[in-house]
Design an enzyme around this catalytic site. Structure first.
Site, short mmCIF file in Angstrom:
data_model
loop_
_atom_site.label_atom_id
_atom_site.label_comp_id
_atom_site.label_asym_id
_atom_site.label_seq_id
_atom_site.Cartn_x
_atom_site.Cartn_y
_atom_site.Cartn_z
N CYS A 143 -6.56 -3.06 2.27
CA CYS A 143 -6.38 -3.23 0.83
C CYS A 143 -5.63 -2.00 0.33
CB CYS A 143 -7.75 -3.35 0.17
SG CYS A 143 -7.70 -3.15 -1.60
N ARG A 192 0.81 -1.23 0.00
CA ARG A 192 0.00 0.00 0.00
C ARG A 192 0.83 1.27 0.00
NH1 ARG A 192 0.85 -2.30 4.66
NH2 ARG A 192 1.24 -1.07 6.52
#
Ligand SMILES: [Zn+2]
Length: 236
Positions: free
Chosen positions: A181, A64
Protein backbone atom coordinates in the site's frame (compact mmCIF):
# COMPACT_ATOMS: atom_id res chain seq x y z
CA UNK A 1 12.46 31.48 5.87
CA UNK A 2 12.49 28.01 4.28
CA UNK A 3 13.23 26.31 7.61
CA UNK A 4 11.38 28.75 9.89
CA UNK A 5 8.69 26.30 11.05
CA UNK A 6 11.15 23.61 12.11
CA UNK A 7 13.76 25.92 13.67
CA UNK A 8 11.11 27.04 16.18
CA UNK A 9 10.73 23.43 17.44
CA UNK A 10 12.04 23.13 21.00
CA UNK A 11 15.56 21.68 20.82
CA UNK A 12 15.99 22.24 17.05
CA UNK A 13 16.99 25.88 16.66
CA UNK A 14 19.55 27.34 14.26
CA UNK A 15 22.13 25.03 15.84
CA UNK A 16 20.23 21.93 14.75
CA UNK A 17 19.65 23.45 11.33
CA UNK A 18 23.40 24.08 10.89
CA UNK A 19 24.05 20.43 11.79
CA UNK A 20 21.62 19.29 9.09
CA UNK A 21 23.25 21.62 6.57
CA UNK A 22 26.67 20.11 7.29
CA UNK A 23 25.36 16.54 7.10
CA UNK A 24 25.81 14.06 4.28
CA UNK A 25 23.20 11.30 4.12
CA UNK A 26 23.27 8.28 1.81
CA UNK A 27 19.99 6.89 0.54
CA UNK A 28 20.20 3.31 -0.76
CA UNK A 29 17.22 2.76 -3.05
CA UNK A 30 15.01 5.61 -4.20
CA UNK A 31 11.65 3.86 -4.52
CA UNK A 32 8.69 3.46 -2.14
CA UNK A 33 10.67 4.12 1.04
CA UNK A 34 13.38 6.24 -0.58
CA UNK A 35 10.89 8.71 -2.10
CA UNK A 36 9.42 10.04 1.17
CA UNK A 37 12.75 9.68 3.00
CA UNK A 38 14.56 11.74 0.35
CA UNK A 39 11.77 14.32 0.04
CA UNK A 40 11.72 15.03 3.77
CA UNK A 41 15.50 15.03 4.18
CA UNK A 42 15.85 17.41 1.22
CA UNK A 43 13.02 19.63 2.43
CA UNK A 44 14.54 19.73 5.94
CA UNK A 45 17.82 21.06 4.52
CA UNK A 46 20.23 18.12 4.84
CA UNK A 47 23.17 19.63 2.96
CA UNK A 48 24.24 16.63 0.87
CA UNK A 49 22.30 13.59 -0.25
CA UNK A 50 23.96 10.69 -2.08
CA UNK A 51 21.19 8.69 -3.73
CA UNK A 52 21.77 5.29 -5.25
CA UNK A 53 19.53 3.17 -7.48
CA UNK A 54 20.10 1.36 -10.78
CA UNK A 55 16.54 0.99 -12.03
CA UNK A 56 14.44 2.94 -14.53
CA UNK A 57 11.00 4.10 -13.44
CA UNK A 58 8.09 1.79 -14.31
CA UNK A 59 4.44 2.77 -14.32
CA UNK A 60 3.72 0.19 -11.59
CA UNK A 61 6.08 2.13 -9.27
CA UNK A 62 3.84 5.19 -9.19
CA UNK A 63 1.35 3.99 -6.53
CA UNK A 64 4.04 4.50 -3.90
CA UNK A 65 7.12 6.21 -5.38
CA UNK A 66 5.79 9.72 -4.88
CA UNK A 67 8.97 11.49 -5.90
CA UNK A 68 8.18 10.82 -9.57
CA UNK A 69 5.60 11.88 -12.11
CA UNK A 70 4.11 9.93 -15.01
CA UNK A 71 6.44 11.67 -17.48
CA UNK A 72 9.39 10.05 -15.67
CA UNK A 73 8.36 6.52 -16.70
CA UNK A 74 11.26 4.94 -18.59
CA UNK A 75 13.80 7.40 -17.16
CA UNK A 76 16.61 6.60 -14.73
CA UNK A 77 15.23 6.90 -11.22
CA UNK A 78 18.29 8.55 -9.71
CA UNK A 79 18.49 11.14 -12.49
CA UNK A 80 14.78 12.00 -12.20
CA UNK A 81 15.05 11.97 -8.39
CA UNK A 82 18.02 14.32 -8.48
CA UNK A 83 16.08 16.72 -10.71
CA UNK A 84 12.97 16.72 -8.47
CA UNK A 85 14.90 16.97 -5.18
CA UNK A 86 16.99 19.85 -6.50
CA UNK A 87 13.81 21.60 -7.68
CA UNK A 88 12.33 21.09 -4.19
CA UNK A 89 15.41 22.50 -2.47
CA UNK A 90 18.05 24.18 -4.66
CA UNK A 91 20.16 24.90 -1.55
CA UNK A 92 21.33 21.29 -1.19
CA UNK A 93 23.65 19.01 -3.19
CA UNK A 94 22.19 15.79 -4.57
CA UNK A 95 24.70 13.27 -5.87
CA UNK A 96 23.28 10.52 -8.10
CA UNK A 97 24.88 7.06 -8.23
CA UNK A 98 23.32 4.93 -10.95
CA UNK A 99 24.50 1.44 -10.01
CA UNK A 100 23.52 -1.42 -7.73
CA UNK A 101 25.16 -1.29 -4.29
CA UNK A 102 27.73 -4.05 -3.84
CA UNK A 103 30.49 -4.78 -1.36
CA UNK A 104 32.95 -3.59 -4.05
CA UNK A 105 31.48 -0.12 -4.65
CA UNK A 106 29.82 0.72 -1.32
CA UNK A 107 32.82 2.66 0.02
CA UNK A 108 32.89 4.83 -3.14
CA UNK A 109 29.15 5.52 -2.94
CA UNK A 110 28.59 5.99 0.80
CA UNK A 111 32.07 6.18 2.36
CA UNK A 112 31.79 9.91 3.05
CA UNK A 113 28.29 9.76 4.61
CA UNK A 114 27.42 10.57 8.23
CA UNK A 115 24.43 8.22 8.06
CA UNK A 116 22.89 5.84 5.51
CA UNK A 117 19.18 5.23 5.03
CA UNK A 118 18.27 1.71 3.88
CA UNK A 119 15.33 2.04 1.49
CA UNK A 120 16.01 -1.20 -0.34
CA UNK A 121 13.71 -4.05 -1.29
CA UNK A 122 16.06 -7.03 -1.00
CA UNK A 123 17.74 -8.66 2.01
CA UNK A 124 21.09 -9.32 0.31
CA UNK A 125 21.92 -5.65 -0.29
CA UNK A 126 20.63 -4.69 3.15
CA UNK A 127 23.16 -7.06 4.68
CA UNK A 128 25.96 -5.55 2.55
CA UNK A 129 25.06 -2.12 3.96
CA UNK A 130 24.84 -3.54 7.47
CA UNK A 131 28.25 -5.15 7.27
CA UNK A 132 29.85 -2.00 5.86
CA UNK A 133 28.25 0.21 8.53
CA UNK A 134 29.38 -2.14 11.34
CA UNK A 135 32.96 -2.19 10.00
CA UNK A 136 33.10 1.59 9.56
CA UNK A 137 30.94 2.47 12.62
CA UNK A 138 28.47 4.42 10.47
CA UNK A 139 24.89 4.78 11.71
CA UNK A 140 22.11 3.62 9.45
CA UNK A 141 18.35 3.51 9.46
CA UNK A 142 16.73 0.28 8.29
CA UNK A 143 13.14 -0.06 7.16
CA UNK A 144 11.04 -2.61 5.35
CA UNK A 145 7.45 -2.58 4.18
CA UNK A 146 4.79 -5.00 2.94
CA UNK A 147 1.02 -4.51 2.46
CA UNK A 148 -0.05 -2.45 5.54
CA UNK A 149 2.90 -3.48 7.72
CA UNK A 150 6.38 -2.17 8.22
CA UNK A 151 9.42 -2.08 10.43
CA UNK A 152 12.00 0.59 11.16
CA UNK A 153 15.13 0.74 13.32
CA UNK A 154 18.11 3.03 13.82
CA UNK A 155 21.29 0.98 14.05
CA UNK A 156 24.30 2.72 15.52
CA UNK A 157 27.37 0.45 15.53
CA UNK A 158 29.00 -0.57 17.78
CA UNK A 159 26.49 0.65 20.41
CA UNK A 160 23.37 -1.14 19.17
CA UNK A 161 22.61 -4.59 17.77
CA UNK A 162 23.14 -4.78 14.01
CA UNK A 163 20.73 -6.07 11.38
CA UNK A 164 22.47 -9.44 11.17
CA UNK A 165 21.89 -9.98 14.92
CA UNK A 166 18.26 -10.89 14.16
CA UNK A 167 17.70 -10.71 10.38
CA UNK A 168 17.39 -13.98 8.51
CA UNK A 169 17.92 -13.32 4.78
CA UNK A 170 16.99 -16.91 4.02
CA UNK A 171 13.50 -16.35 5.43
CA UNK A 172 12.31 -14.36 2.43
CA UNK A 173 10.77 -16.19 -0.49
CA UNK A 174 11.09 -14.33 -3.79
CA UNK A 175 7.70 -15.15 -5.31
CA UNK A 176 6.76 -12.20 -7.48
CA UNK A 177 5.95 -8.56 -6.75
CA UNK A 178 5.75 -7.54 -3.08
CA UNK A 179 2.24 -6.25 -2.29
CA UNK A 180 2.49 -2.68 -0.95
CA UNK A 181 0.00 0.00 0.00
CA UNK A 182 1.64 3.26 -1.13
CA UNK A 183 0.76 5.23 1.98
CA UNK A 184 2.32 2.49 4.16
CA UNK A 185 5.62 3.01 2.36
CA UNK A 186 5.03 6.73 2.90
CA UNK A 187 4.68 6.27 6.67
CA UNK A 188 7.77 4.06 7.00
CA UNK A 189 9.93 6.23 4.73
CA UNK A 190 8.84 9.29 6.70
CA UNK A 191 9.73 7.54 9.97
CA UNK A 192 13.18 6.84 8.51
CA UNK A 193 13.66 10.53 7.69
CA UNK A 194 12.47 11.47 11.17
CA UNK A 195 14.90 9.09 12.93
CA UNK A 196 17.73 10.22 10.63
CA UNK A 197 17.31 13.94 11.14
CA UNK A 198 16.89 13.62 14.91
CA UNK A 199 20.04 11.50 15.09
CA UNK A 200 21.97 14.00 12.92
CA UNK A 201 20.98 16.85 15.23
CA UNK A 202 21.85 14.86 18.37
CA UNK A 203 18.29 14.91 19.69
CA UNK A 204 16.93 12.34 22.18
CA UNK A 205 18.65 9.03 21.36
CA UNK A 206 16.02 6.80 23.07
CA UNK A 207 15.18 5.04 19.82
CA UNK A 208 18.68 3.75 18.95
CA UNK A 209 18.60 -0.02 18.64
CA UNK A 210 14.82 -0.22 19.14
CA UNK A 211 12.94 -2.20 16.51
CA UNK A 212 9.61 -0.54 15.71
CA UNK A 213 6.98 -2.80 14.24
CA UNK A 214 4.19 -0.83 12.55
CA UNK A 215 0.72 -2.26 11.82
CA UNK A 216 -1.43 0.19 9.89
CA UNK A 217 -4.48 -2.09 10.00
CA UNK A 218 -4.72 -1.42 13.77
CA UNK A 219 -2.59 1.77 13.92
CA UNK A 220 -0.29 0.11 16.45
CA UNK A 221 3.45 0.69 16.74
CA UNK A 222 5.29 -1.82 18.94
CA UNK A 223 8.68 -1.04 20.46
CA UNK A 224 10.93 -4.06 20.68
CA UNK A 225 14.21 -3.51 22.56
CA UNK A 226 16.72 -5.60 20.60
CA UNK A 227 19.80 -7.12 22.20
CA UNK A 228 23.11 -7.96 20.58
CA UNK A 229 23.46 -11.53 19.43
CA UNK A 230 26.86 -12.78 20.70
CA UNK A 231 26.90 -15.26 17.80
CA UNK A 232 26.13 -12.59 15.18
CA UNK A 233 28.27 -13.28 12.08
CA UNK A 234 28.84 -9.53 11.57
CA UNK A 235 29.13 -7.81 14.97
CA UNK A 236 29.37 -10.73 17.40
ZN1 LIG B 1 25.09 -8.10 14.82
Amino acid sequence: MRYERQIIIDGWGTGGQEKLKKSHVGIAGIGGLGSPAAIYLAAAGVGRLSICDYQDLEISNLNRQVLYITDDVGKSKVQAARQHLTALNPEIDVIAHEEPVSSENIADIFGDCDLIVDCLDNPETRLIINEYCVKQSIAFVHAGVREFYGQVMLINPPLTPCLACFFDAGGFADDGPIPICGSTAGVLGSLEANLAQRWLMGMEPGSDGVFFSVDLTTMEINRIEMTKNPDCPVCG
